[in-house]
Design a protein around this motif. Structure first.
Motif, PDB file in Angstrom:
ATOM      1  N   GLU A 367       0.851  -1.184   0.000  1.00 14.92           N
ATOM      2  CA  GLU A 367       0.000   0.000   0.000  1.00 14.92           C
ATOM      3  C   GLU A 367       0.892   1.240   0.000  1.00 14.92           C
ATOM      4  O   GLU A 367       1.832   1.339   0.784  1.00 14.92           O
ATOM      5  CB  GLU A 367      -0.909   0.019   1.220  1.00 14.92           C
ATOM      6  N   THR A 369       0.857   5.348   0.429  1.00 13.71           N
ATOM      7  CA  THR A 369      -0.031   6.386   0.955  1.00 13.71           C
ATOM      8  C   THR A 369       0.365   7.745   0.387  1.00 13.71           C
ATOM      9  O   THR A 369       1.542   8.064   0.256  1.00 13.71           O
ATOM     10  CB  THR A 369       0.007   6.429   2.497  1.00 13.71           C
ATOM     11  N   TYR A 371      -0.699  11.923   0.724  1.00  5.89           N
ATOM     12  CA  TYR A 371      -1.470  12.877   1.529  1.00  5.89           C
ATOM     13  C   TYR A 371      -1.234  14.308   1.051  1.00  5.89           C
ATOM     14  O   TYR A 371      -0.103  14.701   0.746  1.00  5.89           O
ATOM     15  CB  TYR A 371      -1.081  12.786   3.011  1.00  5.89           C
ATOM     16  N   ASP A 396      -3.540   4.632  -1.102  1.00  2.49           N
ATOM     17  CA  ASP A 396      -4.480   5.282  -0.187  1.00  2.49           C
ATOM     18  C   ASP A 396      -4.230   6.778  -0.279  1.00  2.49           C
ATOM     19  O   ASP A 396      -3.268   7.290   0.270  1.00  2.49           O
ATOM     20  CB  ASP A 396      -4.223   4.771   1.241  1.00  2.49           C
ATOM     21  N   GLN A 398      -5.297  10.394   0.639  1.00  2.00           N
ATOM     22  CA  GLN A 398      -6.092  11.139   1.614  1.00  2.00           C
ATOM     23  C   GLN A 398      -5.832  12.635   1.440  1.00  2.00           C
ATOM     24  O   GLN A 398      -4.716  13.026   1.142  1.00  2.00           O
ATOM     25  CB  GLN A 398      -5.657  10.772   3.044  1.00  2.00           C
ATOM     26  N   ALA A 426       2.401   9.936   5.308  1.00  4.58           N
ATOM     27  CA  ALA A 426       2.253   9.363   3.967  1.00  4.58           C
ATOM     28  C   ALA A 426       3.604   9.234   3.260  1.00  4.58           C
ATOM     29  O   ALA A 426       4.543   9.963   3.576  1.00  4.58           O
ATOM     30  CB  ALA A 426       1.335  10.255   3.160  1.00  4.58           C
TER      31      ALA A 426
END
Lengths: 772, 308
Positions: A367, A369, A371, A396, A398, A426
């Motif tokens: 995964e 991330t 941000y 992911d 965000q 992140a």
């Protein structure tokens, strides 16, 4: 006494046990919960069987042999030429000329809808809009942007190989029928029920009307949703003798019996934001499938449960709002589905097959991330493209604030900082409005100098942008887009706006003179602040209070010479907050442009965020003699600046993600977030603009004026591209500086405080900020 | 003669109030309190002591990483102009607010006790004074902003009399507003504490003094005041700690960069955190903790001395 001691022990024990239980880790539990899940719907691109340059899509459906059948029309011939393509398996297609449709269309008509009715017959709705008279009438209207296209007869034909072609006389399709609807008539939805009645959404009425097949008379008008696009509406569906349509609130499907006109049920669209653009299909057993930008979701008639069978982020549908039009969505024969999309920027058509693949592992191996403080369509597109290219990785993404959402970014910076301090956070950080200098100083951001060199040397990223984004000779951030602030107008008019001094001297000579289009006072001050930003800072690092005071005074004079109460109100009610807490608008947005259509002694201001932001400016420059577009002090505003968290354990993957965002697929999409930084994609902008030639934008004003214009020509775009290539100064207005200045303008224009006092207050805040 | 008698009662009362140490029990008795205290001690250690120890450690290190920098963070902080301003403002705020708060709340406590005693009306008034504590800080600040805004209620009222009031929040008047908010919010709480102290003074002392001819003022100065000193110390310490919580109001009034006069240490700490200046923040936090500890120790010493 004994009792109280026991109680004390019990309380102490409970407290300890509670604390220990609360702090206990759950890692192991999670490990055991994690199961290997396999099987899910996947999206697969199918090859389009026709030449996109010469044929245009007309319609599609699943035929009696459960084959996909797609109809196209030759766009180059005067006499209609219609072809059908039947998929015989894999990439094999059978092409056939459809003479029945060619006869119906002739030389005078074009196709509006081509569908297969629930009675298994093919229906073609045509419009007589290729006649000479109609084209002449259209040309005559070009000078009057407010005029509506004239009405022209429309016809609905039914075709079966056995019975041939027959016309179904629908009363509202004749010119007389259209006139009853109003001055404007356009069809949005056509459906045919099992018993052959026609369902039509047309004109200014949002409802779906059911017409009797034999008489052509309207039987019922069924309440439905508002039509938000000029494209075919996919949110109504004839299913047997029922009609399913999206309700007015966009949150439920309404079921009607077309024989009685009665509403027979409601299906709540659970798990969906308010849906406006999407398409419905059914499998004929009371199960409805909705394709929207969120994915494919299943709903059951009389059921309360919904299930998302395909995640929108993993498919093309995520771009429905931004660059794709969904032409059709229909069910296949093996629990599979087909979606047909059109990219209105490039003109490409995508035929996507959605089917269940039992071998797909739904648990991704890794995964990544990402941000950022603000929602970004470019990054969302990057996530989609990356996940598609790396099915083993899930991203992911965000963000703290949705587009145009009000909020205090600092609240979210607090949370992010806590994570970064713990060497978490992140992997990829979108650095817009984050304290980049502090992050660099504290070693939070990875040094991307080598990566940058590679991107520059192979020509991927614009060298001027990459060079300008360096900090102390190193690169820590690479923007995904750049916004180019520009002035346009005659040379004299533009020169006046070049610096604070030039504006002041012009106003001294012409006390009532206009310099720019109308804008709110604070907006004008903010524009002057941004234009002169680099000159505002003194050698000791403090901000010049004297210059701030002069900016405030000058902005007030500019406003007095060209006041606009409407813009002042709009600023106070809506725009101020947007300017201080988001990245959707720049100081170069929102200054009146329409005045330049009639006045050539003022300068225009524009923030170039993509081809769509060029239309009006290029239209003005084209119409007014002697006008040209000029950069503002070589500024560019970096957007979606990407950096890598130095503590990330997935730095290679993070770099791969940045490469995807800088790839042509993402860079060539116009999300209005900035021009591409990819050299190749930037240079292709002119070509892309011409490809989307048919797109027309219209801007209407409160006084009734309407300006409509198309996309700029390749030459016009190329001249802007050259300016982007020359821009060498990043204009990054620090969040605190921006807020302090907007507070200062509010204080001054609110009254009771002199420009000097307001500037002093700002200067003190800035001193404090810098001394920290 | 009268004075001497009062002094004797005072000493008697203090001896009652003081906890006399009981002879220590050996073995289980000595262990039991620690056993019962252990859960909370454990919690305090985890959530307060260990983090603070980490703060002390970080104050001698670079912002990120483990590089030891000696006292340079402390030097940097002390030389920092923003810190100097914030420290000065915080001291000024404490120096102005604490005496005002203690004085005004004592006045209201005595007034309510004397006037209403334990009547129902007194109860309603006490609840009224406590109400500001129950009102959320955000709504309190909105109210004060409405009151003190340039176009706010106060300036509107002044406008009726032809006076143009200043922009309170963006001038040095902001300090006055902050003081007012702090007093308005905390007076009720301190008043209740004072009242508890007042109620603990035995009525018999006043009766005896009155028999000996003491008036109301003499009773207050020679009985009430001395006997309230321990309560005063307690309220002083609590108010000092509460004063550091005024940041929430200061921040809501003026944001990260309020007017210079209300730029407090907490504003600075918050801004340092936003910039990830952990080294400065930890050094300043340690210094602040030391100063507070010194104040507490000093007050304790004075209290002990006074008791003796």
């Amino acid at each position: 006494m004994k009792m109280s001691k026991i109680l004390s022990f019990l309380l102490a024990g409970t407290l300890t046990a509670g604390m220990l239980a609360g702090c206990a880790g759950k890692g192991e539990e999670k490990e055991t919960e994690k199961k290997e899940a396999k099987g899910s719907y996947v999206e697969e691109d199918m090859e389009i069987p026709w030449e996109e340059d010469s044929e245009a899509y007309l319609g599609s459906f699943l035929n009696d042999e459960n084959q996909i059948e797609i109809y196209t029309a030759n766009t180059e011939s005067v006499q209609a030429q219609v072809f059908s393509y039947r998929n015989t398996g894999g990439d094999q297609w059978e092409r056939q000329e459809e003479t029945w449709a060619e006869e119906v269309l002739g030389t005078d008509s074009s196709s509006r809808h081509l569908i297969r009715g629930q009675d298994k017959k093919i229906y073609l709705l045509t419009s007589e809009d290729r006649t000479e008279e109609y084209q002449q009438a259209l040309e005559a209207l070009e000078d009057d942007p407010e005029a509506l296209p004239p009405l022209t007869p429309m016809h609905l034909y039914c075709y079966t190989p056995e019975d041939g072609t027959s016309e179904i006389p629908i009363e509202s399709l004749t010119v007389e029928g259209q006139q009853k609807e109003g001055d404007f008539f356009y069809t949005y939805y056509l459906g045919v029920t099992k018993s052959g009645d026609v369902a039509l959404t047309a004109g200014l009425d949002n409802g779906v009307r059911i017409y009797d097949r034999e008489t052509g008379k309207e039987k019922y008008s069924l309440d439905a949703h508002e039509i938000v696009s000029s494209q075919e509406d996919g949110m109504s569906l004839a299913d047997g003798d029922n009609l399913v349509t999206l309700g007015a609130n966009g949150k439920e499907l309404l079921l009607y019996d077309t024989k009685s006109g009665e509403q027979t049920g409601v299906i709540e669209l659970k798990g969906q934001d308010s849906v406006r653009i999407g398409r419905l299909c059914s499998t004929g057993d009371g199960t409805y499938y909705l394709l929207s930008n969120q994915g494919i979701t299943v709903y059951r008639e009389n059921g309360n449960i919904s299930e998302q069978i395909f995640d929108g982020n993993k498919g093309r549908m995520v771009e429905i709002d931004t660059k794709l039009t969904l032409f059709n969505f229909f069910a296949g024969a093996d629990d599979d589905f087909y979606g047909i999309y059109w990219d209105y920027n490039t003109g490409e058509i995508y035929l996507c097959h959605y089917y269940y693949n039992g071998a797909v592992n739904t648990e991704t191996e890794e995964e990544l991330t990402v941000y950022g403080l603000y929602e970004s369509k470019t990054i969302e597109d990057g996530v989609r493209a990356f996940e598609k290219a790396h099915p083993e990785v899930s991203v992911d993404y965000q963000y703290a604030l949705k587009e145009e959402e009000e909020g205090n970014p600092e609240d979210y910076i607090d949370t992010l900082n806590t994570q970064l301090l713990n060497k978490e956070g992140a992997d990829v950080l979108i650095l817009d409005d984050l304290p980049v200098d502090s992050y660099i100083e504290k070693g939070i951001l990875e040094d991307l100098s080598d990566y940058r060199d590679k991107l520059v040397s192979d020509g991927t990223v614009l060298e001027n942008v990459a060079e300008a984004m360096k900090t102390d000779g190193k690169t820590y951030q690479i923007p995904a887009n750049v916004t180019l602030p520009v002035f346009y107008g005659t040379e004299d008019a533009v020169n006046r706006l070049e610096s604070l001094e030039s504006v002041e001297s012009y106003l001294e000579e012409h006390p009532d003179g206009k310099v720019v289009g109308a804008a709110a006072k604070e907006q004008l001050a903010y524009l002057l602040f941004a234009v002169n930003y680099t000159q505002l800072w003194q050698e000791d690092g403090s901000i010049s209070q004297e210059k701030i005071a002069r900016i405030l005074d000058t902005a007030e004079k500019l406003y007095e010479n060209n006041p606009s109460e409407d813009l002042e109100e709009a600023w106070n009610q809506y725009y101020r907050q947007l300017y201080s807490s988001g990245n959707t608008v720049t100081p170069f947005d929102g200054v009146g442009m329409d005045e330049l259509y009639t006045q050539n002694d003022i300068a225009g201001v524009n923030a170039v965020t993509g081809i769509s932001s060029l239309g009006m400016m290029c239209d003005i420059v084209k119409q007014q003699e002697g006008m040209a577009v000029q950069d503002v002090n070589g500024y560019f505003i970096p957007k979606n600046s990407m950096g890598i968290n130095a503590s990330s354990e997935k730095k290679d993957l993070a770099q791969e993600f940045i490469s995807t965002v800088l790839g042509s697929e993402v860079q060539e999409s116009d999300y209005g977030e900035g021009m591409p930084v990819r050299t190749e994609s930037l240079e292709k902008q002119g070509e892309l603009s011409e490809q989307a030639d048919g797109i027309t934008q219209a801007v209407s004003y409160a006084d009734g004026t309407v300006h409509s214009f198309g996309n700029p020509s390749a030459q016009e775009v190329d001249s802007i591209v050259e300016l982007v290539k020359k821009a060498d100064t990043p204009l990054i207005l620090d969040l605190n500086v921006r807020k302090a200045f907007l507070d200062c303008t509010q204080q001054y224009f609110g009254g009771g405080v002199s420009a000097e006092e307001a500037a002093k207050s700002m200067g003190e805040k800035m001193d404090l900020y810098l001394s920290e | 003669m009268q004075k001497k008698q009062l002094r004797v009662w005072e000493k008697k009362w203090i001896s009652i109030c003081q906890n006399k140490k009981k002879p220590e029990k050996k073995g289980r008795g000595r262990f039991l309190p620690w056993l019962l205290l252990s859960p909370s001690l454990f919690g305090i250690s985890i959530f307060v002591l260990f983090p603070f120890a980490d703060v002390v450690r970080r104050s001698f290190q670079k912002a990120v990483g483990n590089g030891f920098v000696g006292l340079s963070n402390y030097v940097q902080v002390v030389e920092n102009q923003a810190f100097q301003l914030a420290a000065k403002n915080t001291c000024r705020f404490l120096a102005v607010c604490l005496p005002l708060l203690l004085g005004i709340s004592l006045f209201f406590a005595v007034f309510l006790t004397e006037t209403f005693g334990e009547s129902k009306r007194g109860g309603i008034l006490k609840a009224g004074f406590l109400l500001p504590m129950a009102v959320p800080a955000a709504s309190v600040v909105i109210f004060w902003k409405l009151m003190f805004d340039r176009e706010g209620i106060l300036n509107q009222v002044l406008g009726f009399f032809g006076i143009r009031g200043p922009d309170y929040m963006n001038t040095s008047c902001a300090f006055g507003v902050l003081v007012a908010v702090y007093l308005w919010k905390n007076i009720g709480y301190d008043m209740i504490l004072w009242m508890a102290g007042l109620l603990a003074v035995p009525e018999s002392l006043y009766e005896a003094a009155r028999i000996d001819g003491a008036g109301r003022r003499q009773c207050f100065w020679y009985i009430t005041c001395p006997l309230l000193v321990p309560t005063g110390f307690l309220i002083g310490i609590l108010s000092l700690v509460n004063a550091f919580k005024v940041f929430r109001e200061a921040w809501q009034i003026g944001g990260n960069y309020p007017h210079d006069s209300i730029y407090l240490l907490q504003n600075l700490f918050n801004n340092w955190f936003l910039k990830l200046d952990m080294q400065k923040m930890t050094a300043a936090a340690v210094m602040l903790a030391l100063v507070l500890a010194l104040i507490l120790l000093f007050s304790q010493k004075i209290e002990q001395k006074w008791r003796q």
